[in-house]
Design a protein around this motif. Structure first.
Motif, short mmCIF file in Angstrom:
data_model
loop_
_atom_site.label_atom_id
_atom_site.label_comp_id
_atom_site.label_asym_id
_atom_site.label_seq_id
_atom_site.Cartn_x
_atom_site.Cartn_y
_atom_site.Cartn_z
N ILE A 110 0.44 -7.99 5.87
CA ILE A 110 0.34 -6.55 5.39
C ILE A 110 -0.56 -5.50 5.81
O ILE A 110 0.31 -4.74 5.69
CB ILE A 110 -0.51 -7.22 3.95
CG1 ILE A 110 -0.11 -6.40 2.68
CG2 ILE A 110 -1.92 -7.33 3.85
CD1 ILE A 110 -0.44 -6.86 1.24
N ASN A 111 -1.37 -6.07 6.22
CA ASN A 111 -1.43 -4.68 7.10
C ASN A 111 -1.15 -3.61 8.63
O ASN A 111 -1.17 -2.04 8.20
CB ASN A 111 -3.07 -4.26 7.54
CG ASN A 111 -4.19 -4.89 6.47
OD1 ASN A 111 -4.37 -4.03 5.61
ND2 ASN A 111 -5.28 -5.50 6.68
N GLY A 112 -0.33 -4.72 9.44
CA GLY A 112 0.44 -4.14 10.39
C GLY A 112 1.52 -3.82 9.20
O GLY A 112 1.92 -2.21 9.69
N LEU A 113 2.38 -4.18 8.56
CA LEU A 113 2.89 -3.87 8.03
C LEU A 113 2.95 -2.18 7.22
O LEU A 113 3.79 -1.40 7.40
CB LEU A 113 3.69 -4.65 6.65
CG LEU A 113 4.69 -5.75 7.44
CD1 LEU A 113 5.51 -6.80 6.45
CD2 LEU A 113 6.21 -5.36 8.19
N LEU A 114 1.82 -2.17 6.75
CA LEU A 114 1.49 -0.90 6.07
C LEU A 114 1.52 -0.07 6.91
O LEU A 114 1.69 1.10 6.81
CB LEU A 114 0.18 -0.98 5.20
CG LEU A 114 0.37 -1.72 3.80
CD1 LEU A 114 -1.02 -1.70 3.06
CD2 LEU A 114 0.72 -0.53 2.80
N TRP A 115 0.95 -0.25 7.99
CA TRP A 115 0.64 0.46 8.68
C TRP A 115 1.93 1.44 9.72
O TRP A 115 2.60 2.45 9.59
CB TRP A 115 -0.09 0.02 10.32
CG TRP A 115 -0.13 1.05 10.96
CD1 TRP A 115 -1.24 1.92 11.42
CD2 TRP A 115 0.26 1.04 12.20
NE1 TRP A 115 -0.91 2.91 12.61
CE2 TRP A 115 0.10 2.52 13.42
CE3 TRP A 115 1.88 0.34 13.15
CZ2 TRP A 115 0.34 2.96 14.44
CZ3 TRP A 115 1.70 0.41 14.24
CH2 TRP A 115 1.48 1.75 15.39
N VAL A 116 3.22 0.20 9.63
CA VAL A 116 4.11 0.57 10.81
C VAL A 116 5.12 1.56 9.29
O VAL A 116 5.52 2.20 9.71
CB VAL A 116 5.10 -0.77 10.59
CG1 VAL A 116 6.59 -0.40 10.94
CG2 VAL A 116 4.68 -1.38 11.85
N PHE A 117 4.99 1.05 8.39
CA PHE A 117 5.47 1.99 7.17
C PHE A 117 5.17 3.11 7.39
O PHE A 117 5.89 4.17 6.48
CB PHE A 117 6.10 0.90 5.78
CG PHE A 117 6.87 -0.28 5.71
CD1 PHE A 117 7.36 -0.75 6.25
CD2 PHE A 117 5.99 -0.92 4.53
CE1 PHE A 117 8.02 -1.12 6.80
CE2 PHE A 117 6.85 -2.87 4.90
CZ PHE A 117 7.25 -2.54 5.47
N THR A 118 4.02 3.52 6.66
CA THR A 118 3.22 4.65 7.36
C THR A 118 3.81 5.27 8.30
O THR A 118 3.95 6.70 7.61
CB THR A 118 1.82 4.21 7.04
OG1 THR A 118 1.51 3.75 5.21
CG2 THR A 118 0.84 5.59 6.24
N ASN A 119 3.29 4.47 9.08
CA ASN A 119 4.16 5.96 10.13
C ASN A 119 5.38 5.70 10.75
O ASN A 119 4.93 6.59 11.35
CB ASN A 119 3.00 5.56 11.49
CG ASN A 119 1.31 5.17 11.54
OD1 ASN A 119 0.62 6.39 11.03
ND2 ASN A 119 1.29 3.98 12.01
N PHE A 120 5.83 5.59 10.54
CA PHE A 120 7.50 5.31 11.03
C PHE A 120 8.17 5.65 10.24
O PHE A 120 9.32 6.75 10.10
CB PHE A 120 7.88 4.08 11.94
CG PHE A 120 7.17 3.89 12.80
CD1 PHE A 120 7.57 4.64 13.68
CD2 PHE A 120 6.58 3.05 13.10
CE1 PHE A 120 6.52 4.61 15.83
CE2 PHE A 120 5.40 2.53 14.58
CZ PHE A 120 5.34 3.25 15.49
#
Length: 121
Positions: free
Chosen positions: A107-117
């Motif tokens: 969940i933390n990794g996906l949030l980072w990916v979605f937010t940054n990309f």
């Protein structure tokens, strides 16, 4: 009103916990050794975890006008992706703790990916 609800909920959870802990002592041993009860015992922790996650999904602030850049949509997509990954890892490993760690990291990794990309579009 709120304090009486919390007191009632606390006592209800305590009663359910007590009953589920005391029930195996009251049920005959022959019934406890049935295969269906063993399968239920194996799948129960994952079922509870999935229900808790499903009830906490953040979809209240979404509408048809919500774009790909919205934080609400990123959170919902990360939660759904993490839930799918948790189910997959649990299906393979049958380890609840490993599945939970994977879910938290996902969940933390996906949030980072979605937010940054996805925010750039």
């Amino acid at each position: 009103m709120t304090s009486s609800y919390l007191i009632f909920a606390t006592f209800a959870m305590a009663a359910v916990t007590f009953i589920t802990r005391a029930l195996p002592a009251l049920i005959p041993r022959k019934l406890l050794d049935t295969p269906w009860l063993h399968r239920l015992n194996e799948s129960l922790p994952l079922s509870v975890m999935v229900l808790l996650i499903l009830t906490s999904l953040s979809y209240q602030n979404l509408s048809a006008a919500t774009g790909l850049n919205s934080a609400e949509l990123h959170l919902l997509m990360a939660q759904i992706g993490a839930l799918i990954l948790v189910l997959f890892v649990y299906h393979i490993s049958r380890q609840l703790l490993v599945s939970m760690v994977v879910g938290i990291a996902a969940i933390n990794g996906l949030l980072w990916v979605f937010t940054n990309f996805l925010s750039g579009y």
